[in-house]
Design a protein around this motif. Sequence first.
Motif, PDB file in Angstrom:
ATOM      1  N   THR A 173      75.027  67.609 -17.252  1.00  0.00           N
ATOM      2  CA  THR A 173      75.525  67.373 -15.755  1.00  0.00           C
ATOM      3  C   THR A 173      76.122  68.659 -15.471  1.00  0.00           C
ATOM      4  O   THR A 173      75.784  69.098 -13.966  1.00  0.00           O
ATOM      5  CB  THR A 173      76.556  66.386 -15.790  1.00  0.00           C
ATOM      6  N   ASN A 227      75.544  59.473 -14.649  1.00  0.00           N
ATOM      7  CA  ASN A 227      75.931  59.101 -13.603  1.00  0.00           C
ATOM      8  C   ASN A 227      77.519  58.758 -13.479  1.00  0.00           C
ATOM      9  O   ASN A 227      78.230  59.155 -12.492  1.00  0.00           O
ATOM     10  CB  ASN A 227      75.274  57.898 -13.003  1.00  0.00           C
ATOM     11  N   ALA A 229      76.645  62.901 -12.182  1.00  0.00           N
ATOM     12  CA  ALA A 229      75.513  63.258 -12.034  1.00  0.00           C
ATOM     13  C   ALA A 229      74.931  61.963 -10.942  1.00  0.00           C
ATOM     14  O   ALA A 229      75.133  61.165 -10.846  1.00  0.00           O
ATOM     15  CB  ALA A 229      74.616  63.449 -13.321  1.00  0.00           C
ATOM     16  N   ARG A 230      73.470  62.526 -10.637  1.00  0.00           N
ATOM     17  CA  ARG A 230      72.573  61.431 -10.069  1.00  0.00           C
ATOM     18  C   ARG A 230      71.411  61.488 -10.679  1.00  0.00           C
ATOM     19  O   ARG A 230      70.257  61.911 -10.269  1.00  0.00           O
ATOM     20  CB  ARG A 230      72.335  61.798  -8.368  1.00  0.00           C
ATOM     21  N   ALA A 231      71.482  60.800 -11.991  1.00  0.00           N
ATOM     22  CA  ALA A 231      70.241  60.555 -12.814  1.00  0.00           C
ATOM     23  C   ALA A 231      69.347  59.491 -12.378  1.00  0.00           C
ATOM     24  O   ALA A 231      70.042  58.525 -12.154  1.00  0.00           O
ATOM     25  CB  ALA A 231      70.627  60.626 -14.385  1.00  0.00           C
ATOM     26  N   ILE A 232      67.970  59.616 -12.561  1.00  0.00           N
ATOM     27  CA  ILE A 232      67.373  58.496 -12.154  1.00  0.00           C
ATOM     28  C   ILE A 232      66.363  58.242 -13.559  1.00  0.00           C
ATOM     29  O   ILE A 232      65.862  58.983 -14.054  1.00  0.00           O
ATOM     30  CB  ILE A 232      66.327  58.717 -11.104  1.00  0.00           C
ATOM     31  N   GLY A 233      66.315  57.112 -14.088  1.00  0.00           N
ATOM     32  CA  GLY A 233      65.668  56.611 -15.455  1.00  0.00           C
ATOM     33  C   GLY A 233      64.093  56.331 -15.070  1.00  0.00           C
ATOM     34  O   GLY A 233      64.024  55.603 -14.074  1.00  0.00           O
ATOM     35  N   PHE A 278      59.709  66.579  -7.097  1.00  0.00           N
ATOM     36  CA  PHE A 278      60.406  65.966  -5.806  1.00  0.00           C
ATOM     37  C   PHE A 278      61.838  65.555  -6.231  1.00  0.00           C
ATOM     38  O   PHE A 278      62.764  65.951  -5.467  1.00  0.00           O
ATOM     39  CB  PHE A 278      59.631  64.739  -5.748  1.00  0.00           C
ATOM     40  N   LEU A 279      62.023  65.108  -7.786  1.00  0.00           N
ATOM     41  CA  LEU A 279      63.468  64.659  -7.989  1.00  0.00           C
ATOM     42  C   LEU A 279      64.127  65.648  -8.361  1.00  0.00           C
ATOM     43  O   LEU A 279      65.338  65.870  -7.826  1.00  0.00           O
ATOM     44  CB  LEU A 279      63.212  63.579  -8.985  1.00  0.00           C
ATOM     45  N   ASP A 288      65.438  68.445  -5.833  1.00  0.00           N
ATOM     46  CA  ASP A 288      66.431  67.779  -5.174  1.00  0.00           C
ATOM     47  C   ASP A 288      67.502  67.593  -5.897  1.00  0.00           C
ATOM     48  O   ASP A 288      67.828  68.188  -6.929  1.00  0.00           O
ATOM     49  CB  ASP A 288      66.180  66.507  -4.554  1.00  0.00           C
ATOM     50  N   GLU A 289      68.421  66.612  -5.600  1.00  0.00           N
ATOM     51  CA  GLU A 289      69.961  66.413  -6.451  1.00  0.00           C
ATOM     52  C   GLU A 289      69.604  65.505  -7.619  1.00  0.00           C
ATOM     53  O   GLU A 289      70.686  65.482  -8.224  1.00  0.00           O
ATOM     54  CB  GLU A 289      70.683  65.816  -5.275  1.00  0.00           C
ATOM     55  N   TYR A 290      68.531  64.975  -7.905  1.00  0.00           N
ATOM     56  CA  TYR A 290      68.260  64.117  -9.112  1.00  0.00           C
ATOM     57  C   TYR A 290      67.935  64.691 -10.482  1.00  0.00           C
ATOM     58  O   TYR A 290      67.316  65.791 -10.535  1.00  0.00           O
ATOM     59  CB  TYR A 290      67.555  63.114  -8.738  1.00  0.00           C
TER      60      TYR A 290
END
Lengths: 302, 302, 302, 302, 302, 302
Positions: free
Chosen positions: E53, E117, E121-125, E163-164, E167-169
Amino acid sequence: MLNQQDVLIEKANILIEALPYIQHLAGKCVVVKYGGNAMLDERLTKKIMQDITLLKYVGVNPIVVHGGGPEINKTLAALNIESHFHNGLRVTDDAAMEVVQMVLTGKINKDITAGLNALGARAIGLCGIDANLIRVVKKPPVNGVDLGRVGQVVDVNTKLLKFLSEDEYIPVIAPIGVDEAGNSYNINADTVAGVVAARLAAEKLMFLTDVDGIREDPADPNTLLSCVTREQAEGMIEKGAIDGGMIPKVRGCLEAVAAGVRRAHILNGTIEHPILLEIFTREGIGTMVTTSEEGEQWSTGK
Amino acid sequence: MLNQQDVLIEKANILIEALPYIQHLAGKCVVVKYGGNAMLDERLTKKIMQDITLLKYVGVNPIVVHGGGPEINKTLAALNIESHFHNGLRVTDDAAMEVVQMVLTGKINKDITAGLNALGARAIGLCGIDANLIRVVKKPPVNGVDLGRVGQVVDVNTKLLKFLSEDEYIPVIAPIGVDEAGNSYNINADTVAGVVAARLAAEKLMFLTDVDGIREDPADPNTLLSCVTREQAEGMIEKGAIDGGMIPKVRGCLEAVAAGVRRAHILNGTIEHPILLEIFTREGIGTMVTTSEEGEQWSTGK
Amino acid sequence: MLNQQDVLIEKANILIEALPYIQHLAGKCVVVKYGGNAMLDERLTKKIMQDITLLKYVGVNPIVVHGGGPEINKTLAALNIESHFHNGLRVTDDAAMEVVQMVLTGKINKDITAGLNALGARAIGLCGIDANLIRVVKKPPVNGVDLGRVGQVVDVNTKLLKFLSEDEYIPVIAPIGVDEAGNSYNINADTVAGVVAARLAAEKLMFLTDVDGIREDPADPNTLLSCVTREQAEGMIEKGAIDGGMIPKVRGCLEAVAAGVRRAHILNGTIEHPILLEIFTREGIGTMVTTSEEGEQWSTGK
Amino acid sequence: MLNQQDVLIEKANILIEALPYIQHLAGKCVVVKYGGNAMLDERLTKKIMQDITLLKYVGVNPIVVHGGGPEINKTLAALNIESHFHNGLRVTDDAAMEVVQMVLTGKINKDITAGLNALGARAIGLCGIDANLIRVVKKPPVNGVDLGRVGQVVDVNTKLLKFLSEDEYIPVIAPIGVDEAGNSYNINADTVAGVVAARLAAEKLMFLTDVDGIREDPADPNTLLSCVTREQAEGMIEKGAIDGGMIPKVRGCLEAVAAGVRRAHILNGTIEHPILLEIFTREGIGTMVTTSEEGEQWSTGK
Amino acid sequence: MLNQQDVLIEKANILIEALPYIQHLAGKCVVVKYGGNAMLDERLTKKIMQDITLLKYVGVNPIVVHGGGPEINKTLAALNIESHFHNGLRVTDDAAMEVVQMVLTGKINKDITAGLNALGARAIGLCGIDANLIRVVKKPPVNGVDLGRVGQVVDVNTKLLKFLSEDEYIPVIAPIGVDEAGNSYNINADTVAGVVAARLAAEKLMFLTDVDGIREDPADPNTLLSCVTREQAEGMIEKGAIDGGMIPKVRGCLEAVAAGVRRAHILNGTIEHPILLEIFTREGIGTMVTTSEEGEQWSTGK
Amino acid sequence: MLNQQDVLIEKANILIEALPYIQHLAGKCVVVKYGGNAMLDERLTKKIMQDITLLKYVGVNPIVVHGGGPEINKTLAALNIESHFHNGLRVTDDAAMEVVQMVLTGKINKDITAGLNALGARAIGLCGIDANLIRVVKKPPVNGVDLGRVGQVVDVNTKLLKFLSEDEYIPVIAPIGVDEAGNSYNINADTVAGVVAARLAAEKLMFLTDVDGIREDPADPNTLLSCVTREQAEGMIEKGAIDGGMIPKVRGCLEAVAAGVRRAHILNGTIEHPILLEIFTREGIGTMVTTSEEGEQWSTGK
């Protein structure tokens, strides 16, 4: 006698005189109605094309609306299409409409566009049909007379005009409208210019005509008014001091000003460079039609 | 007998069949040459307009190039403008050119544009004059005969076509070119379609004609070829198996393919929905003109 | 009997029938709740995946919310995790929650995602944990019973959903929420679909169920209602005409409509292509839940 | 005698004469080196500021590099800082450097910037320190003499210059460089102008001096050369026909042209509007230094 | 003894020490492989989440790839799914694959995502199924043994990862791949990390393991190598000095470095803050695997 | 005693402590007023430059405003320019103004800018003249005394500040203003900092002074107030508890807070890393001036 260099310096000084006007108009929209008698003289026409191209290159966003003029009648005559009249009002039947559209969009519009582009502009000729630029409904009968294919503007595709004019292009618009079903209609070009300027909240709307502007006494060239307010103009129409073909132009000015256009002008398009004279000189030319408040400021300097 | 719901499900299945073709063409450019006899029947014309509008809405970027057809001759005749011929070649003099331009850009072009827009498209009618879209030089004399105002394409303003077609607009192009001085010229519409497709490296170029495609034996409809290679086509032109109005179409196909267009097609535009039939069905219709390599693959499935 | 070409033309006509619906939905968001019994039949599932993929390719922005169904119970049973009940309400303890999350996000969610992508879509499987997509708090005890890890939605990360769905992706959402501390919670999938549609002000919300829609008399298939207003629906819930698993769906519809979703639908997901049938046909299928005003318009045509 | 309107039309014609030059330079970068004697006369200075502001408003991207001139010596004298010389070369010690920097960046640079902004420009005063705009290393000793804080340019932050000049700003650059450790150095302003123009591949580089240009015979004003090629210029330096302060200007021109700048000019900055005279008239003024090929074209017209 | 303020100043000095490393990595991609034993201790896990993070917030673009570890076996056992072996190689049959996928993507992946998260953070699995992130083909039999649902990577959707992560992810990737038909496959997580880093030309690839790095003598902790070149590493694998689970990590490093990743590291993930220790200290920790040239530079300072 | 690795881990823990503050300030604007005594010690100055550079790199947008201090008087003295006083107020005549501007913008401003850039920042030195950054009018006479070239701020070009600070640059602002005619004026730096923070609605405004903050009893260091409300501060000014150079700083804080700046601080700039201590520690340092409501929350924790 001026030597060569002094002549050049004098030219440079004239360019510099234009600077504050260029700064003021940078990025703003100026609608120019051009038509009729103003387009008869090829030499003058070229100078007007130069004016518009220069505007574009110094950062202004011009949009041109043109009218028809004698070409339409000439072609109608050549094709033996008679114009019908009812109580003095001309009726545009389907046969005439086809000719009107061909001449306006296929000849005059493309000629103006080609003229601008030959000077280095990137003009695009459009009419109300293109991307439904000008949506109309059929005009209701006037005094019981059905005028045929004559339209009344209900919407303008301002998105397209901004898309083009805020990029490198100059839209050149022929006064043809389209209804929901895709039928085309004739519209008064002055009206189109006024509506387009109003919908875009243009900075300026300029009618290029064949007179110097509005005169207090139509018969006396010395009574040219450099500025009239809404109220004055309406009074003059009422008492007949403004009449004939000048009425739609003044009305176009008034409606545009009422809708947020800052200044609307009636200029003589039969002199050289009328657009530059109006825009880039302190005095301007022609008659400015404006709201009352603006009119008052005017009396103390442009 | 199918009940109501089964009918609907069958319709949905047909939509789903189109999915792989939609996916394949998403964001790509397709040039459609449309003209002549294919535009005579209003009912069929509407179906072609529907095809093009649907293409746009499912994510393809269509560009339309149209021809002239009988309208020009009709108007020339109505205006008593005689066509001059030298050794069988028609000469476009200034008077004829004015009519050609008016009819192409002011009538046919705007009619197609209005037709598309009435279906919800946002088509914009253009000709080579607009933003100098098609730059030409005067065609040199052919066999010593000056053909008058006939142009030879030297440049295409692809920037404008991308600006419009990659946004929400459909460009509709009349085959008029412009020279440096702003003079307009007549150009063969098939050639324009081929050049435009080539310069844009379009995915597809489609000629809508009034025949089913190229036949091995022109007299025998059962000898329709679904695919011909460059070499085959050139051989057929040489030995006269392809002739007349088909030659510029086949040449347009060949040049476009040579310049990077993936597939060029000659279709029958007098059947319903020819564009959708070609694009959204496994078999396609008409004749595909292609490079040798592509031709080989073709034999094993579209 | 139709010949080959007529069959193809008929197919093209069907594509064209879809055009006005495609135009209407272009660029708009459609939320599809898909789950339970509707996902049991693999062949039907594939057709629903096709519908969603087609929507994306014709310019609509679909978002999928799915439920759980029998998989969860099967896995709980296989792992010998007993479900506890208090007064008929199921309690999700930590062990059960782990299984619920694994099955929903690790199996069902990824199966749907893989199904869409195998058809050429670019679906991304998400749950409320991802970028805190669905923020929840623990649901307060119901009638004094602590339901364990069951969540109540307090926020939706609409920024992420727009970022993905307005680009080329299709978000597929499992009904798992997350609290501030990072603990995950089970949520009713119908509720998730309603809240997501509401927060995005979606154009449409569609519940794919295993019934044809709402019936005036639940026992009589001939009493299917094609449209019910808010007031009607509430009245029917009150008097028991809507009950069981239909209640959260109808409530999801009502809340979504109240929050700005234009139309909410309850459809039978066990027929082929239910989404296309609803969207691309004049009649639509199932029951539309709507505000009173919309309901009135409905009676005069979709 | 011209009446009022004819005078205005004559002015408009002069604006139109500028159009092709404006079109040619639209969006291009022009570097103006301005300094020394050219900045002594406040009235002339204002005219140069007007020229630069006008350039910006008609779509050109000017960048100004200035020199120091008598202000530095005046302040050094007022502070009783003596200049040391070794074999005729001035040595910039730390005390002198502090004054040089203060006068260049804190007085001259800000005066030019304020002058431009008072005319409606949005100029930003910079020196090599800002965002490490001009990276230098200490100049190695010349003939064994350590010149102190004199720098040799090793890099230019073109990203910053484009960021500002392609937006609405005019960068005004003082000839101070910075080394890796953050120490500042004096640099020859002509060199800075040449390097900046070269790194940006500017369209034009203009040195405003106090002479009319390069003369074949320095003593005879009638031998002004309007164009010299690289070879000619180098020959003239060698045989002493170009000497003194003219050498770094000519070298700056040569290096810039060698690096891709299209045209480099030496102009008299003590006449009115020298920049406009050069840019917006057919004849131009001063001497253009150019590659051989360009020089040849020149002989047949600008 | 330090007073309160001195303690704070000392802390500030430590933040400042990190500045050059932050500057160096700004906007660059760092791939972290995290898994197995390194994720067993919840307290240590949280510190690794903090490291990742923090990286994101100081301008680095981290991407996390995780492995499976004991959870899979635990769930397989609980479900009584036996693992089959052929000649010591585990075979993933369909039943096992379902569990592997559920545990990896539904439990471990979401736990890491939730952990990140919860720290802001703004993590995406994600797994390879999402937008076809990791395309695989079935691995061919090894020594004649069909390993079942084990995949070999053929493509990575780097567009989605950029893309992710730009950006903020923060993408968090489970090592599951997907084939053209939508079937999922198990893949070695170390391989995934190496391929992802290689395709993105990441600045760094970090394997968090349970050993301090590569030792010259595996039995002697004092022989830890801080840097090994490609040749050295290959030699050590050959002669058995690197073996077991370390082989895929070293191979992942070598392939990534060969494909353009600047530096690949093997670190001990069972100490606190291993990522920050490696990145933000002069000495770094663990073993860096690198090309020969880089290895040479290394000997003279990090 | 800590071993090497424990020391490193302790450092990592300190980095992690900063994470919540970094997250809170990400993308926000922080204005730092730096000047006078705080810039006398070169070693401390470097630490402040480090603080500001670190802020930029962890995602905060710092803007620096500096004052003048002893340099101005030193240069005035060296140039034998006497300062005139009327009733104790200093009068800035034209000669003094020239020196003030040279020292502020040509020495102090560029020294700070060079200091930041030597640490890897991309600072740009500006004053109110640049793009009319700070528009002023001449301050009206105070008690009948004309103070000469002293300005009163009327406008700030926030567009330029955002253009630079939201990109990769750090604006460093010297307290010089400009009037419409392009004349420069001296302005109080504290006032500039307050106005800039207010117009940008900065998250924080920090005054680096040479005292620890506001004391209840100016003579007693133990009475330092960590937070004062608007009302308290005004009361203290009235009764003389705040006086001298502290008054403009406190007023700057109050005005900024009233205009929407969240928090304004008075800090001791003569300790090491004052900015980091305030921003990245729970306790902060110095005195926070705030609205009443914020003050109340403060009593219960930062």
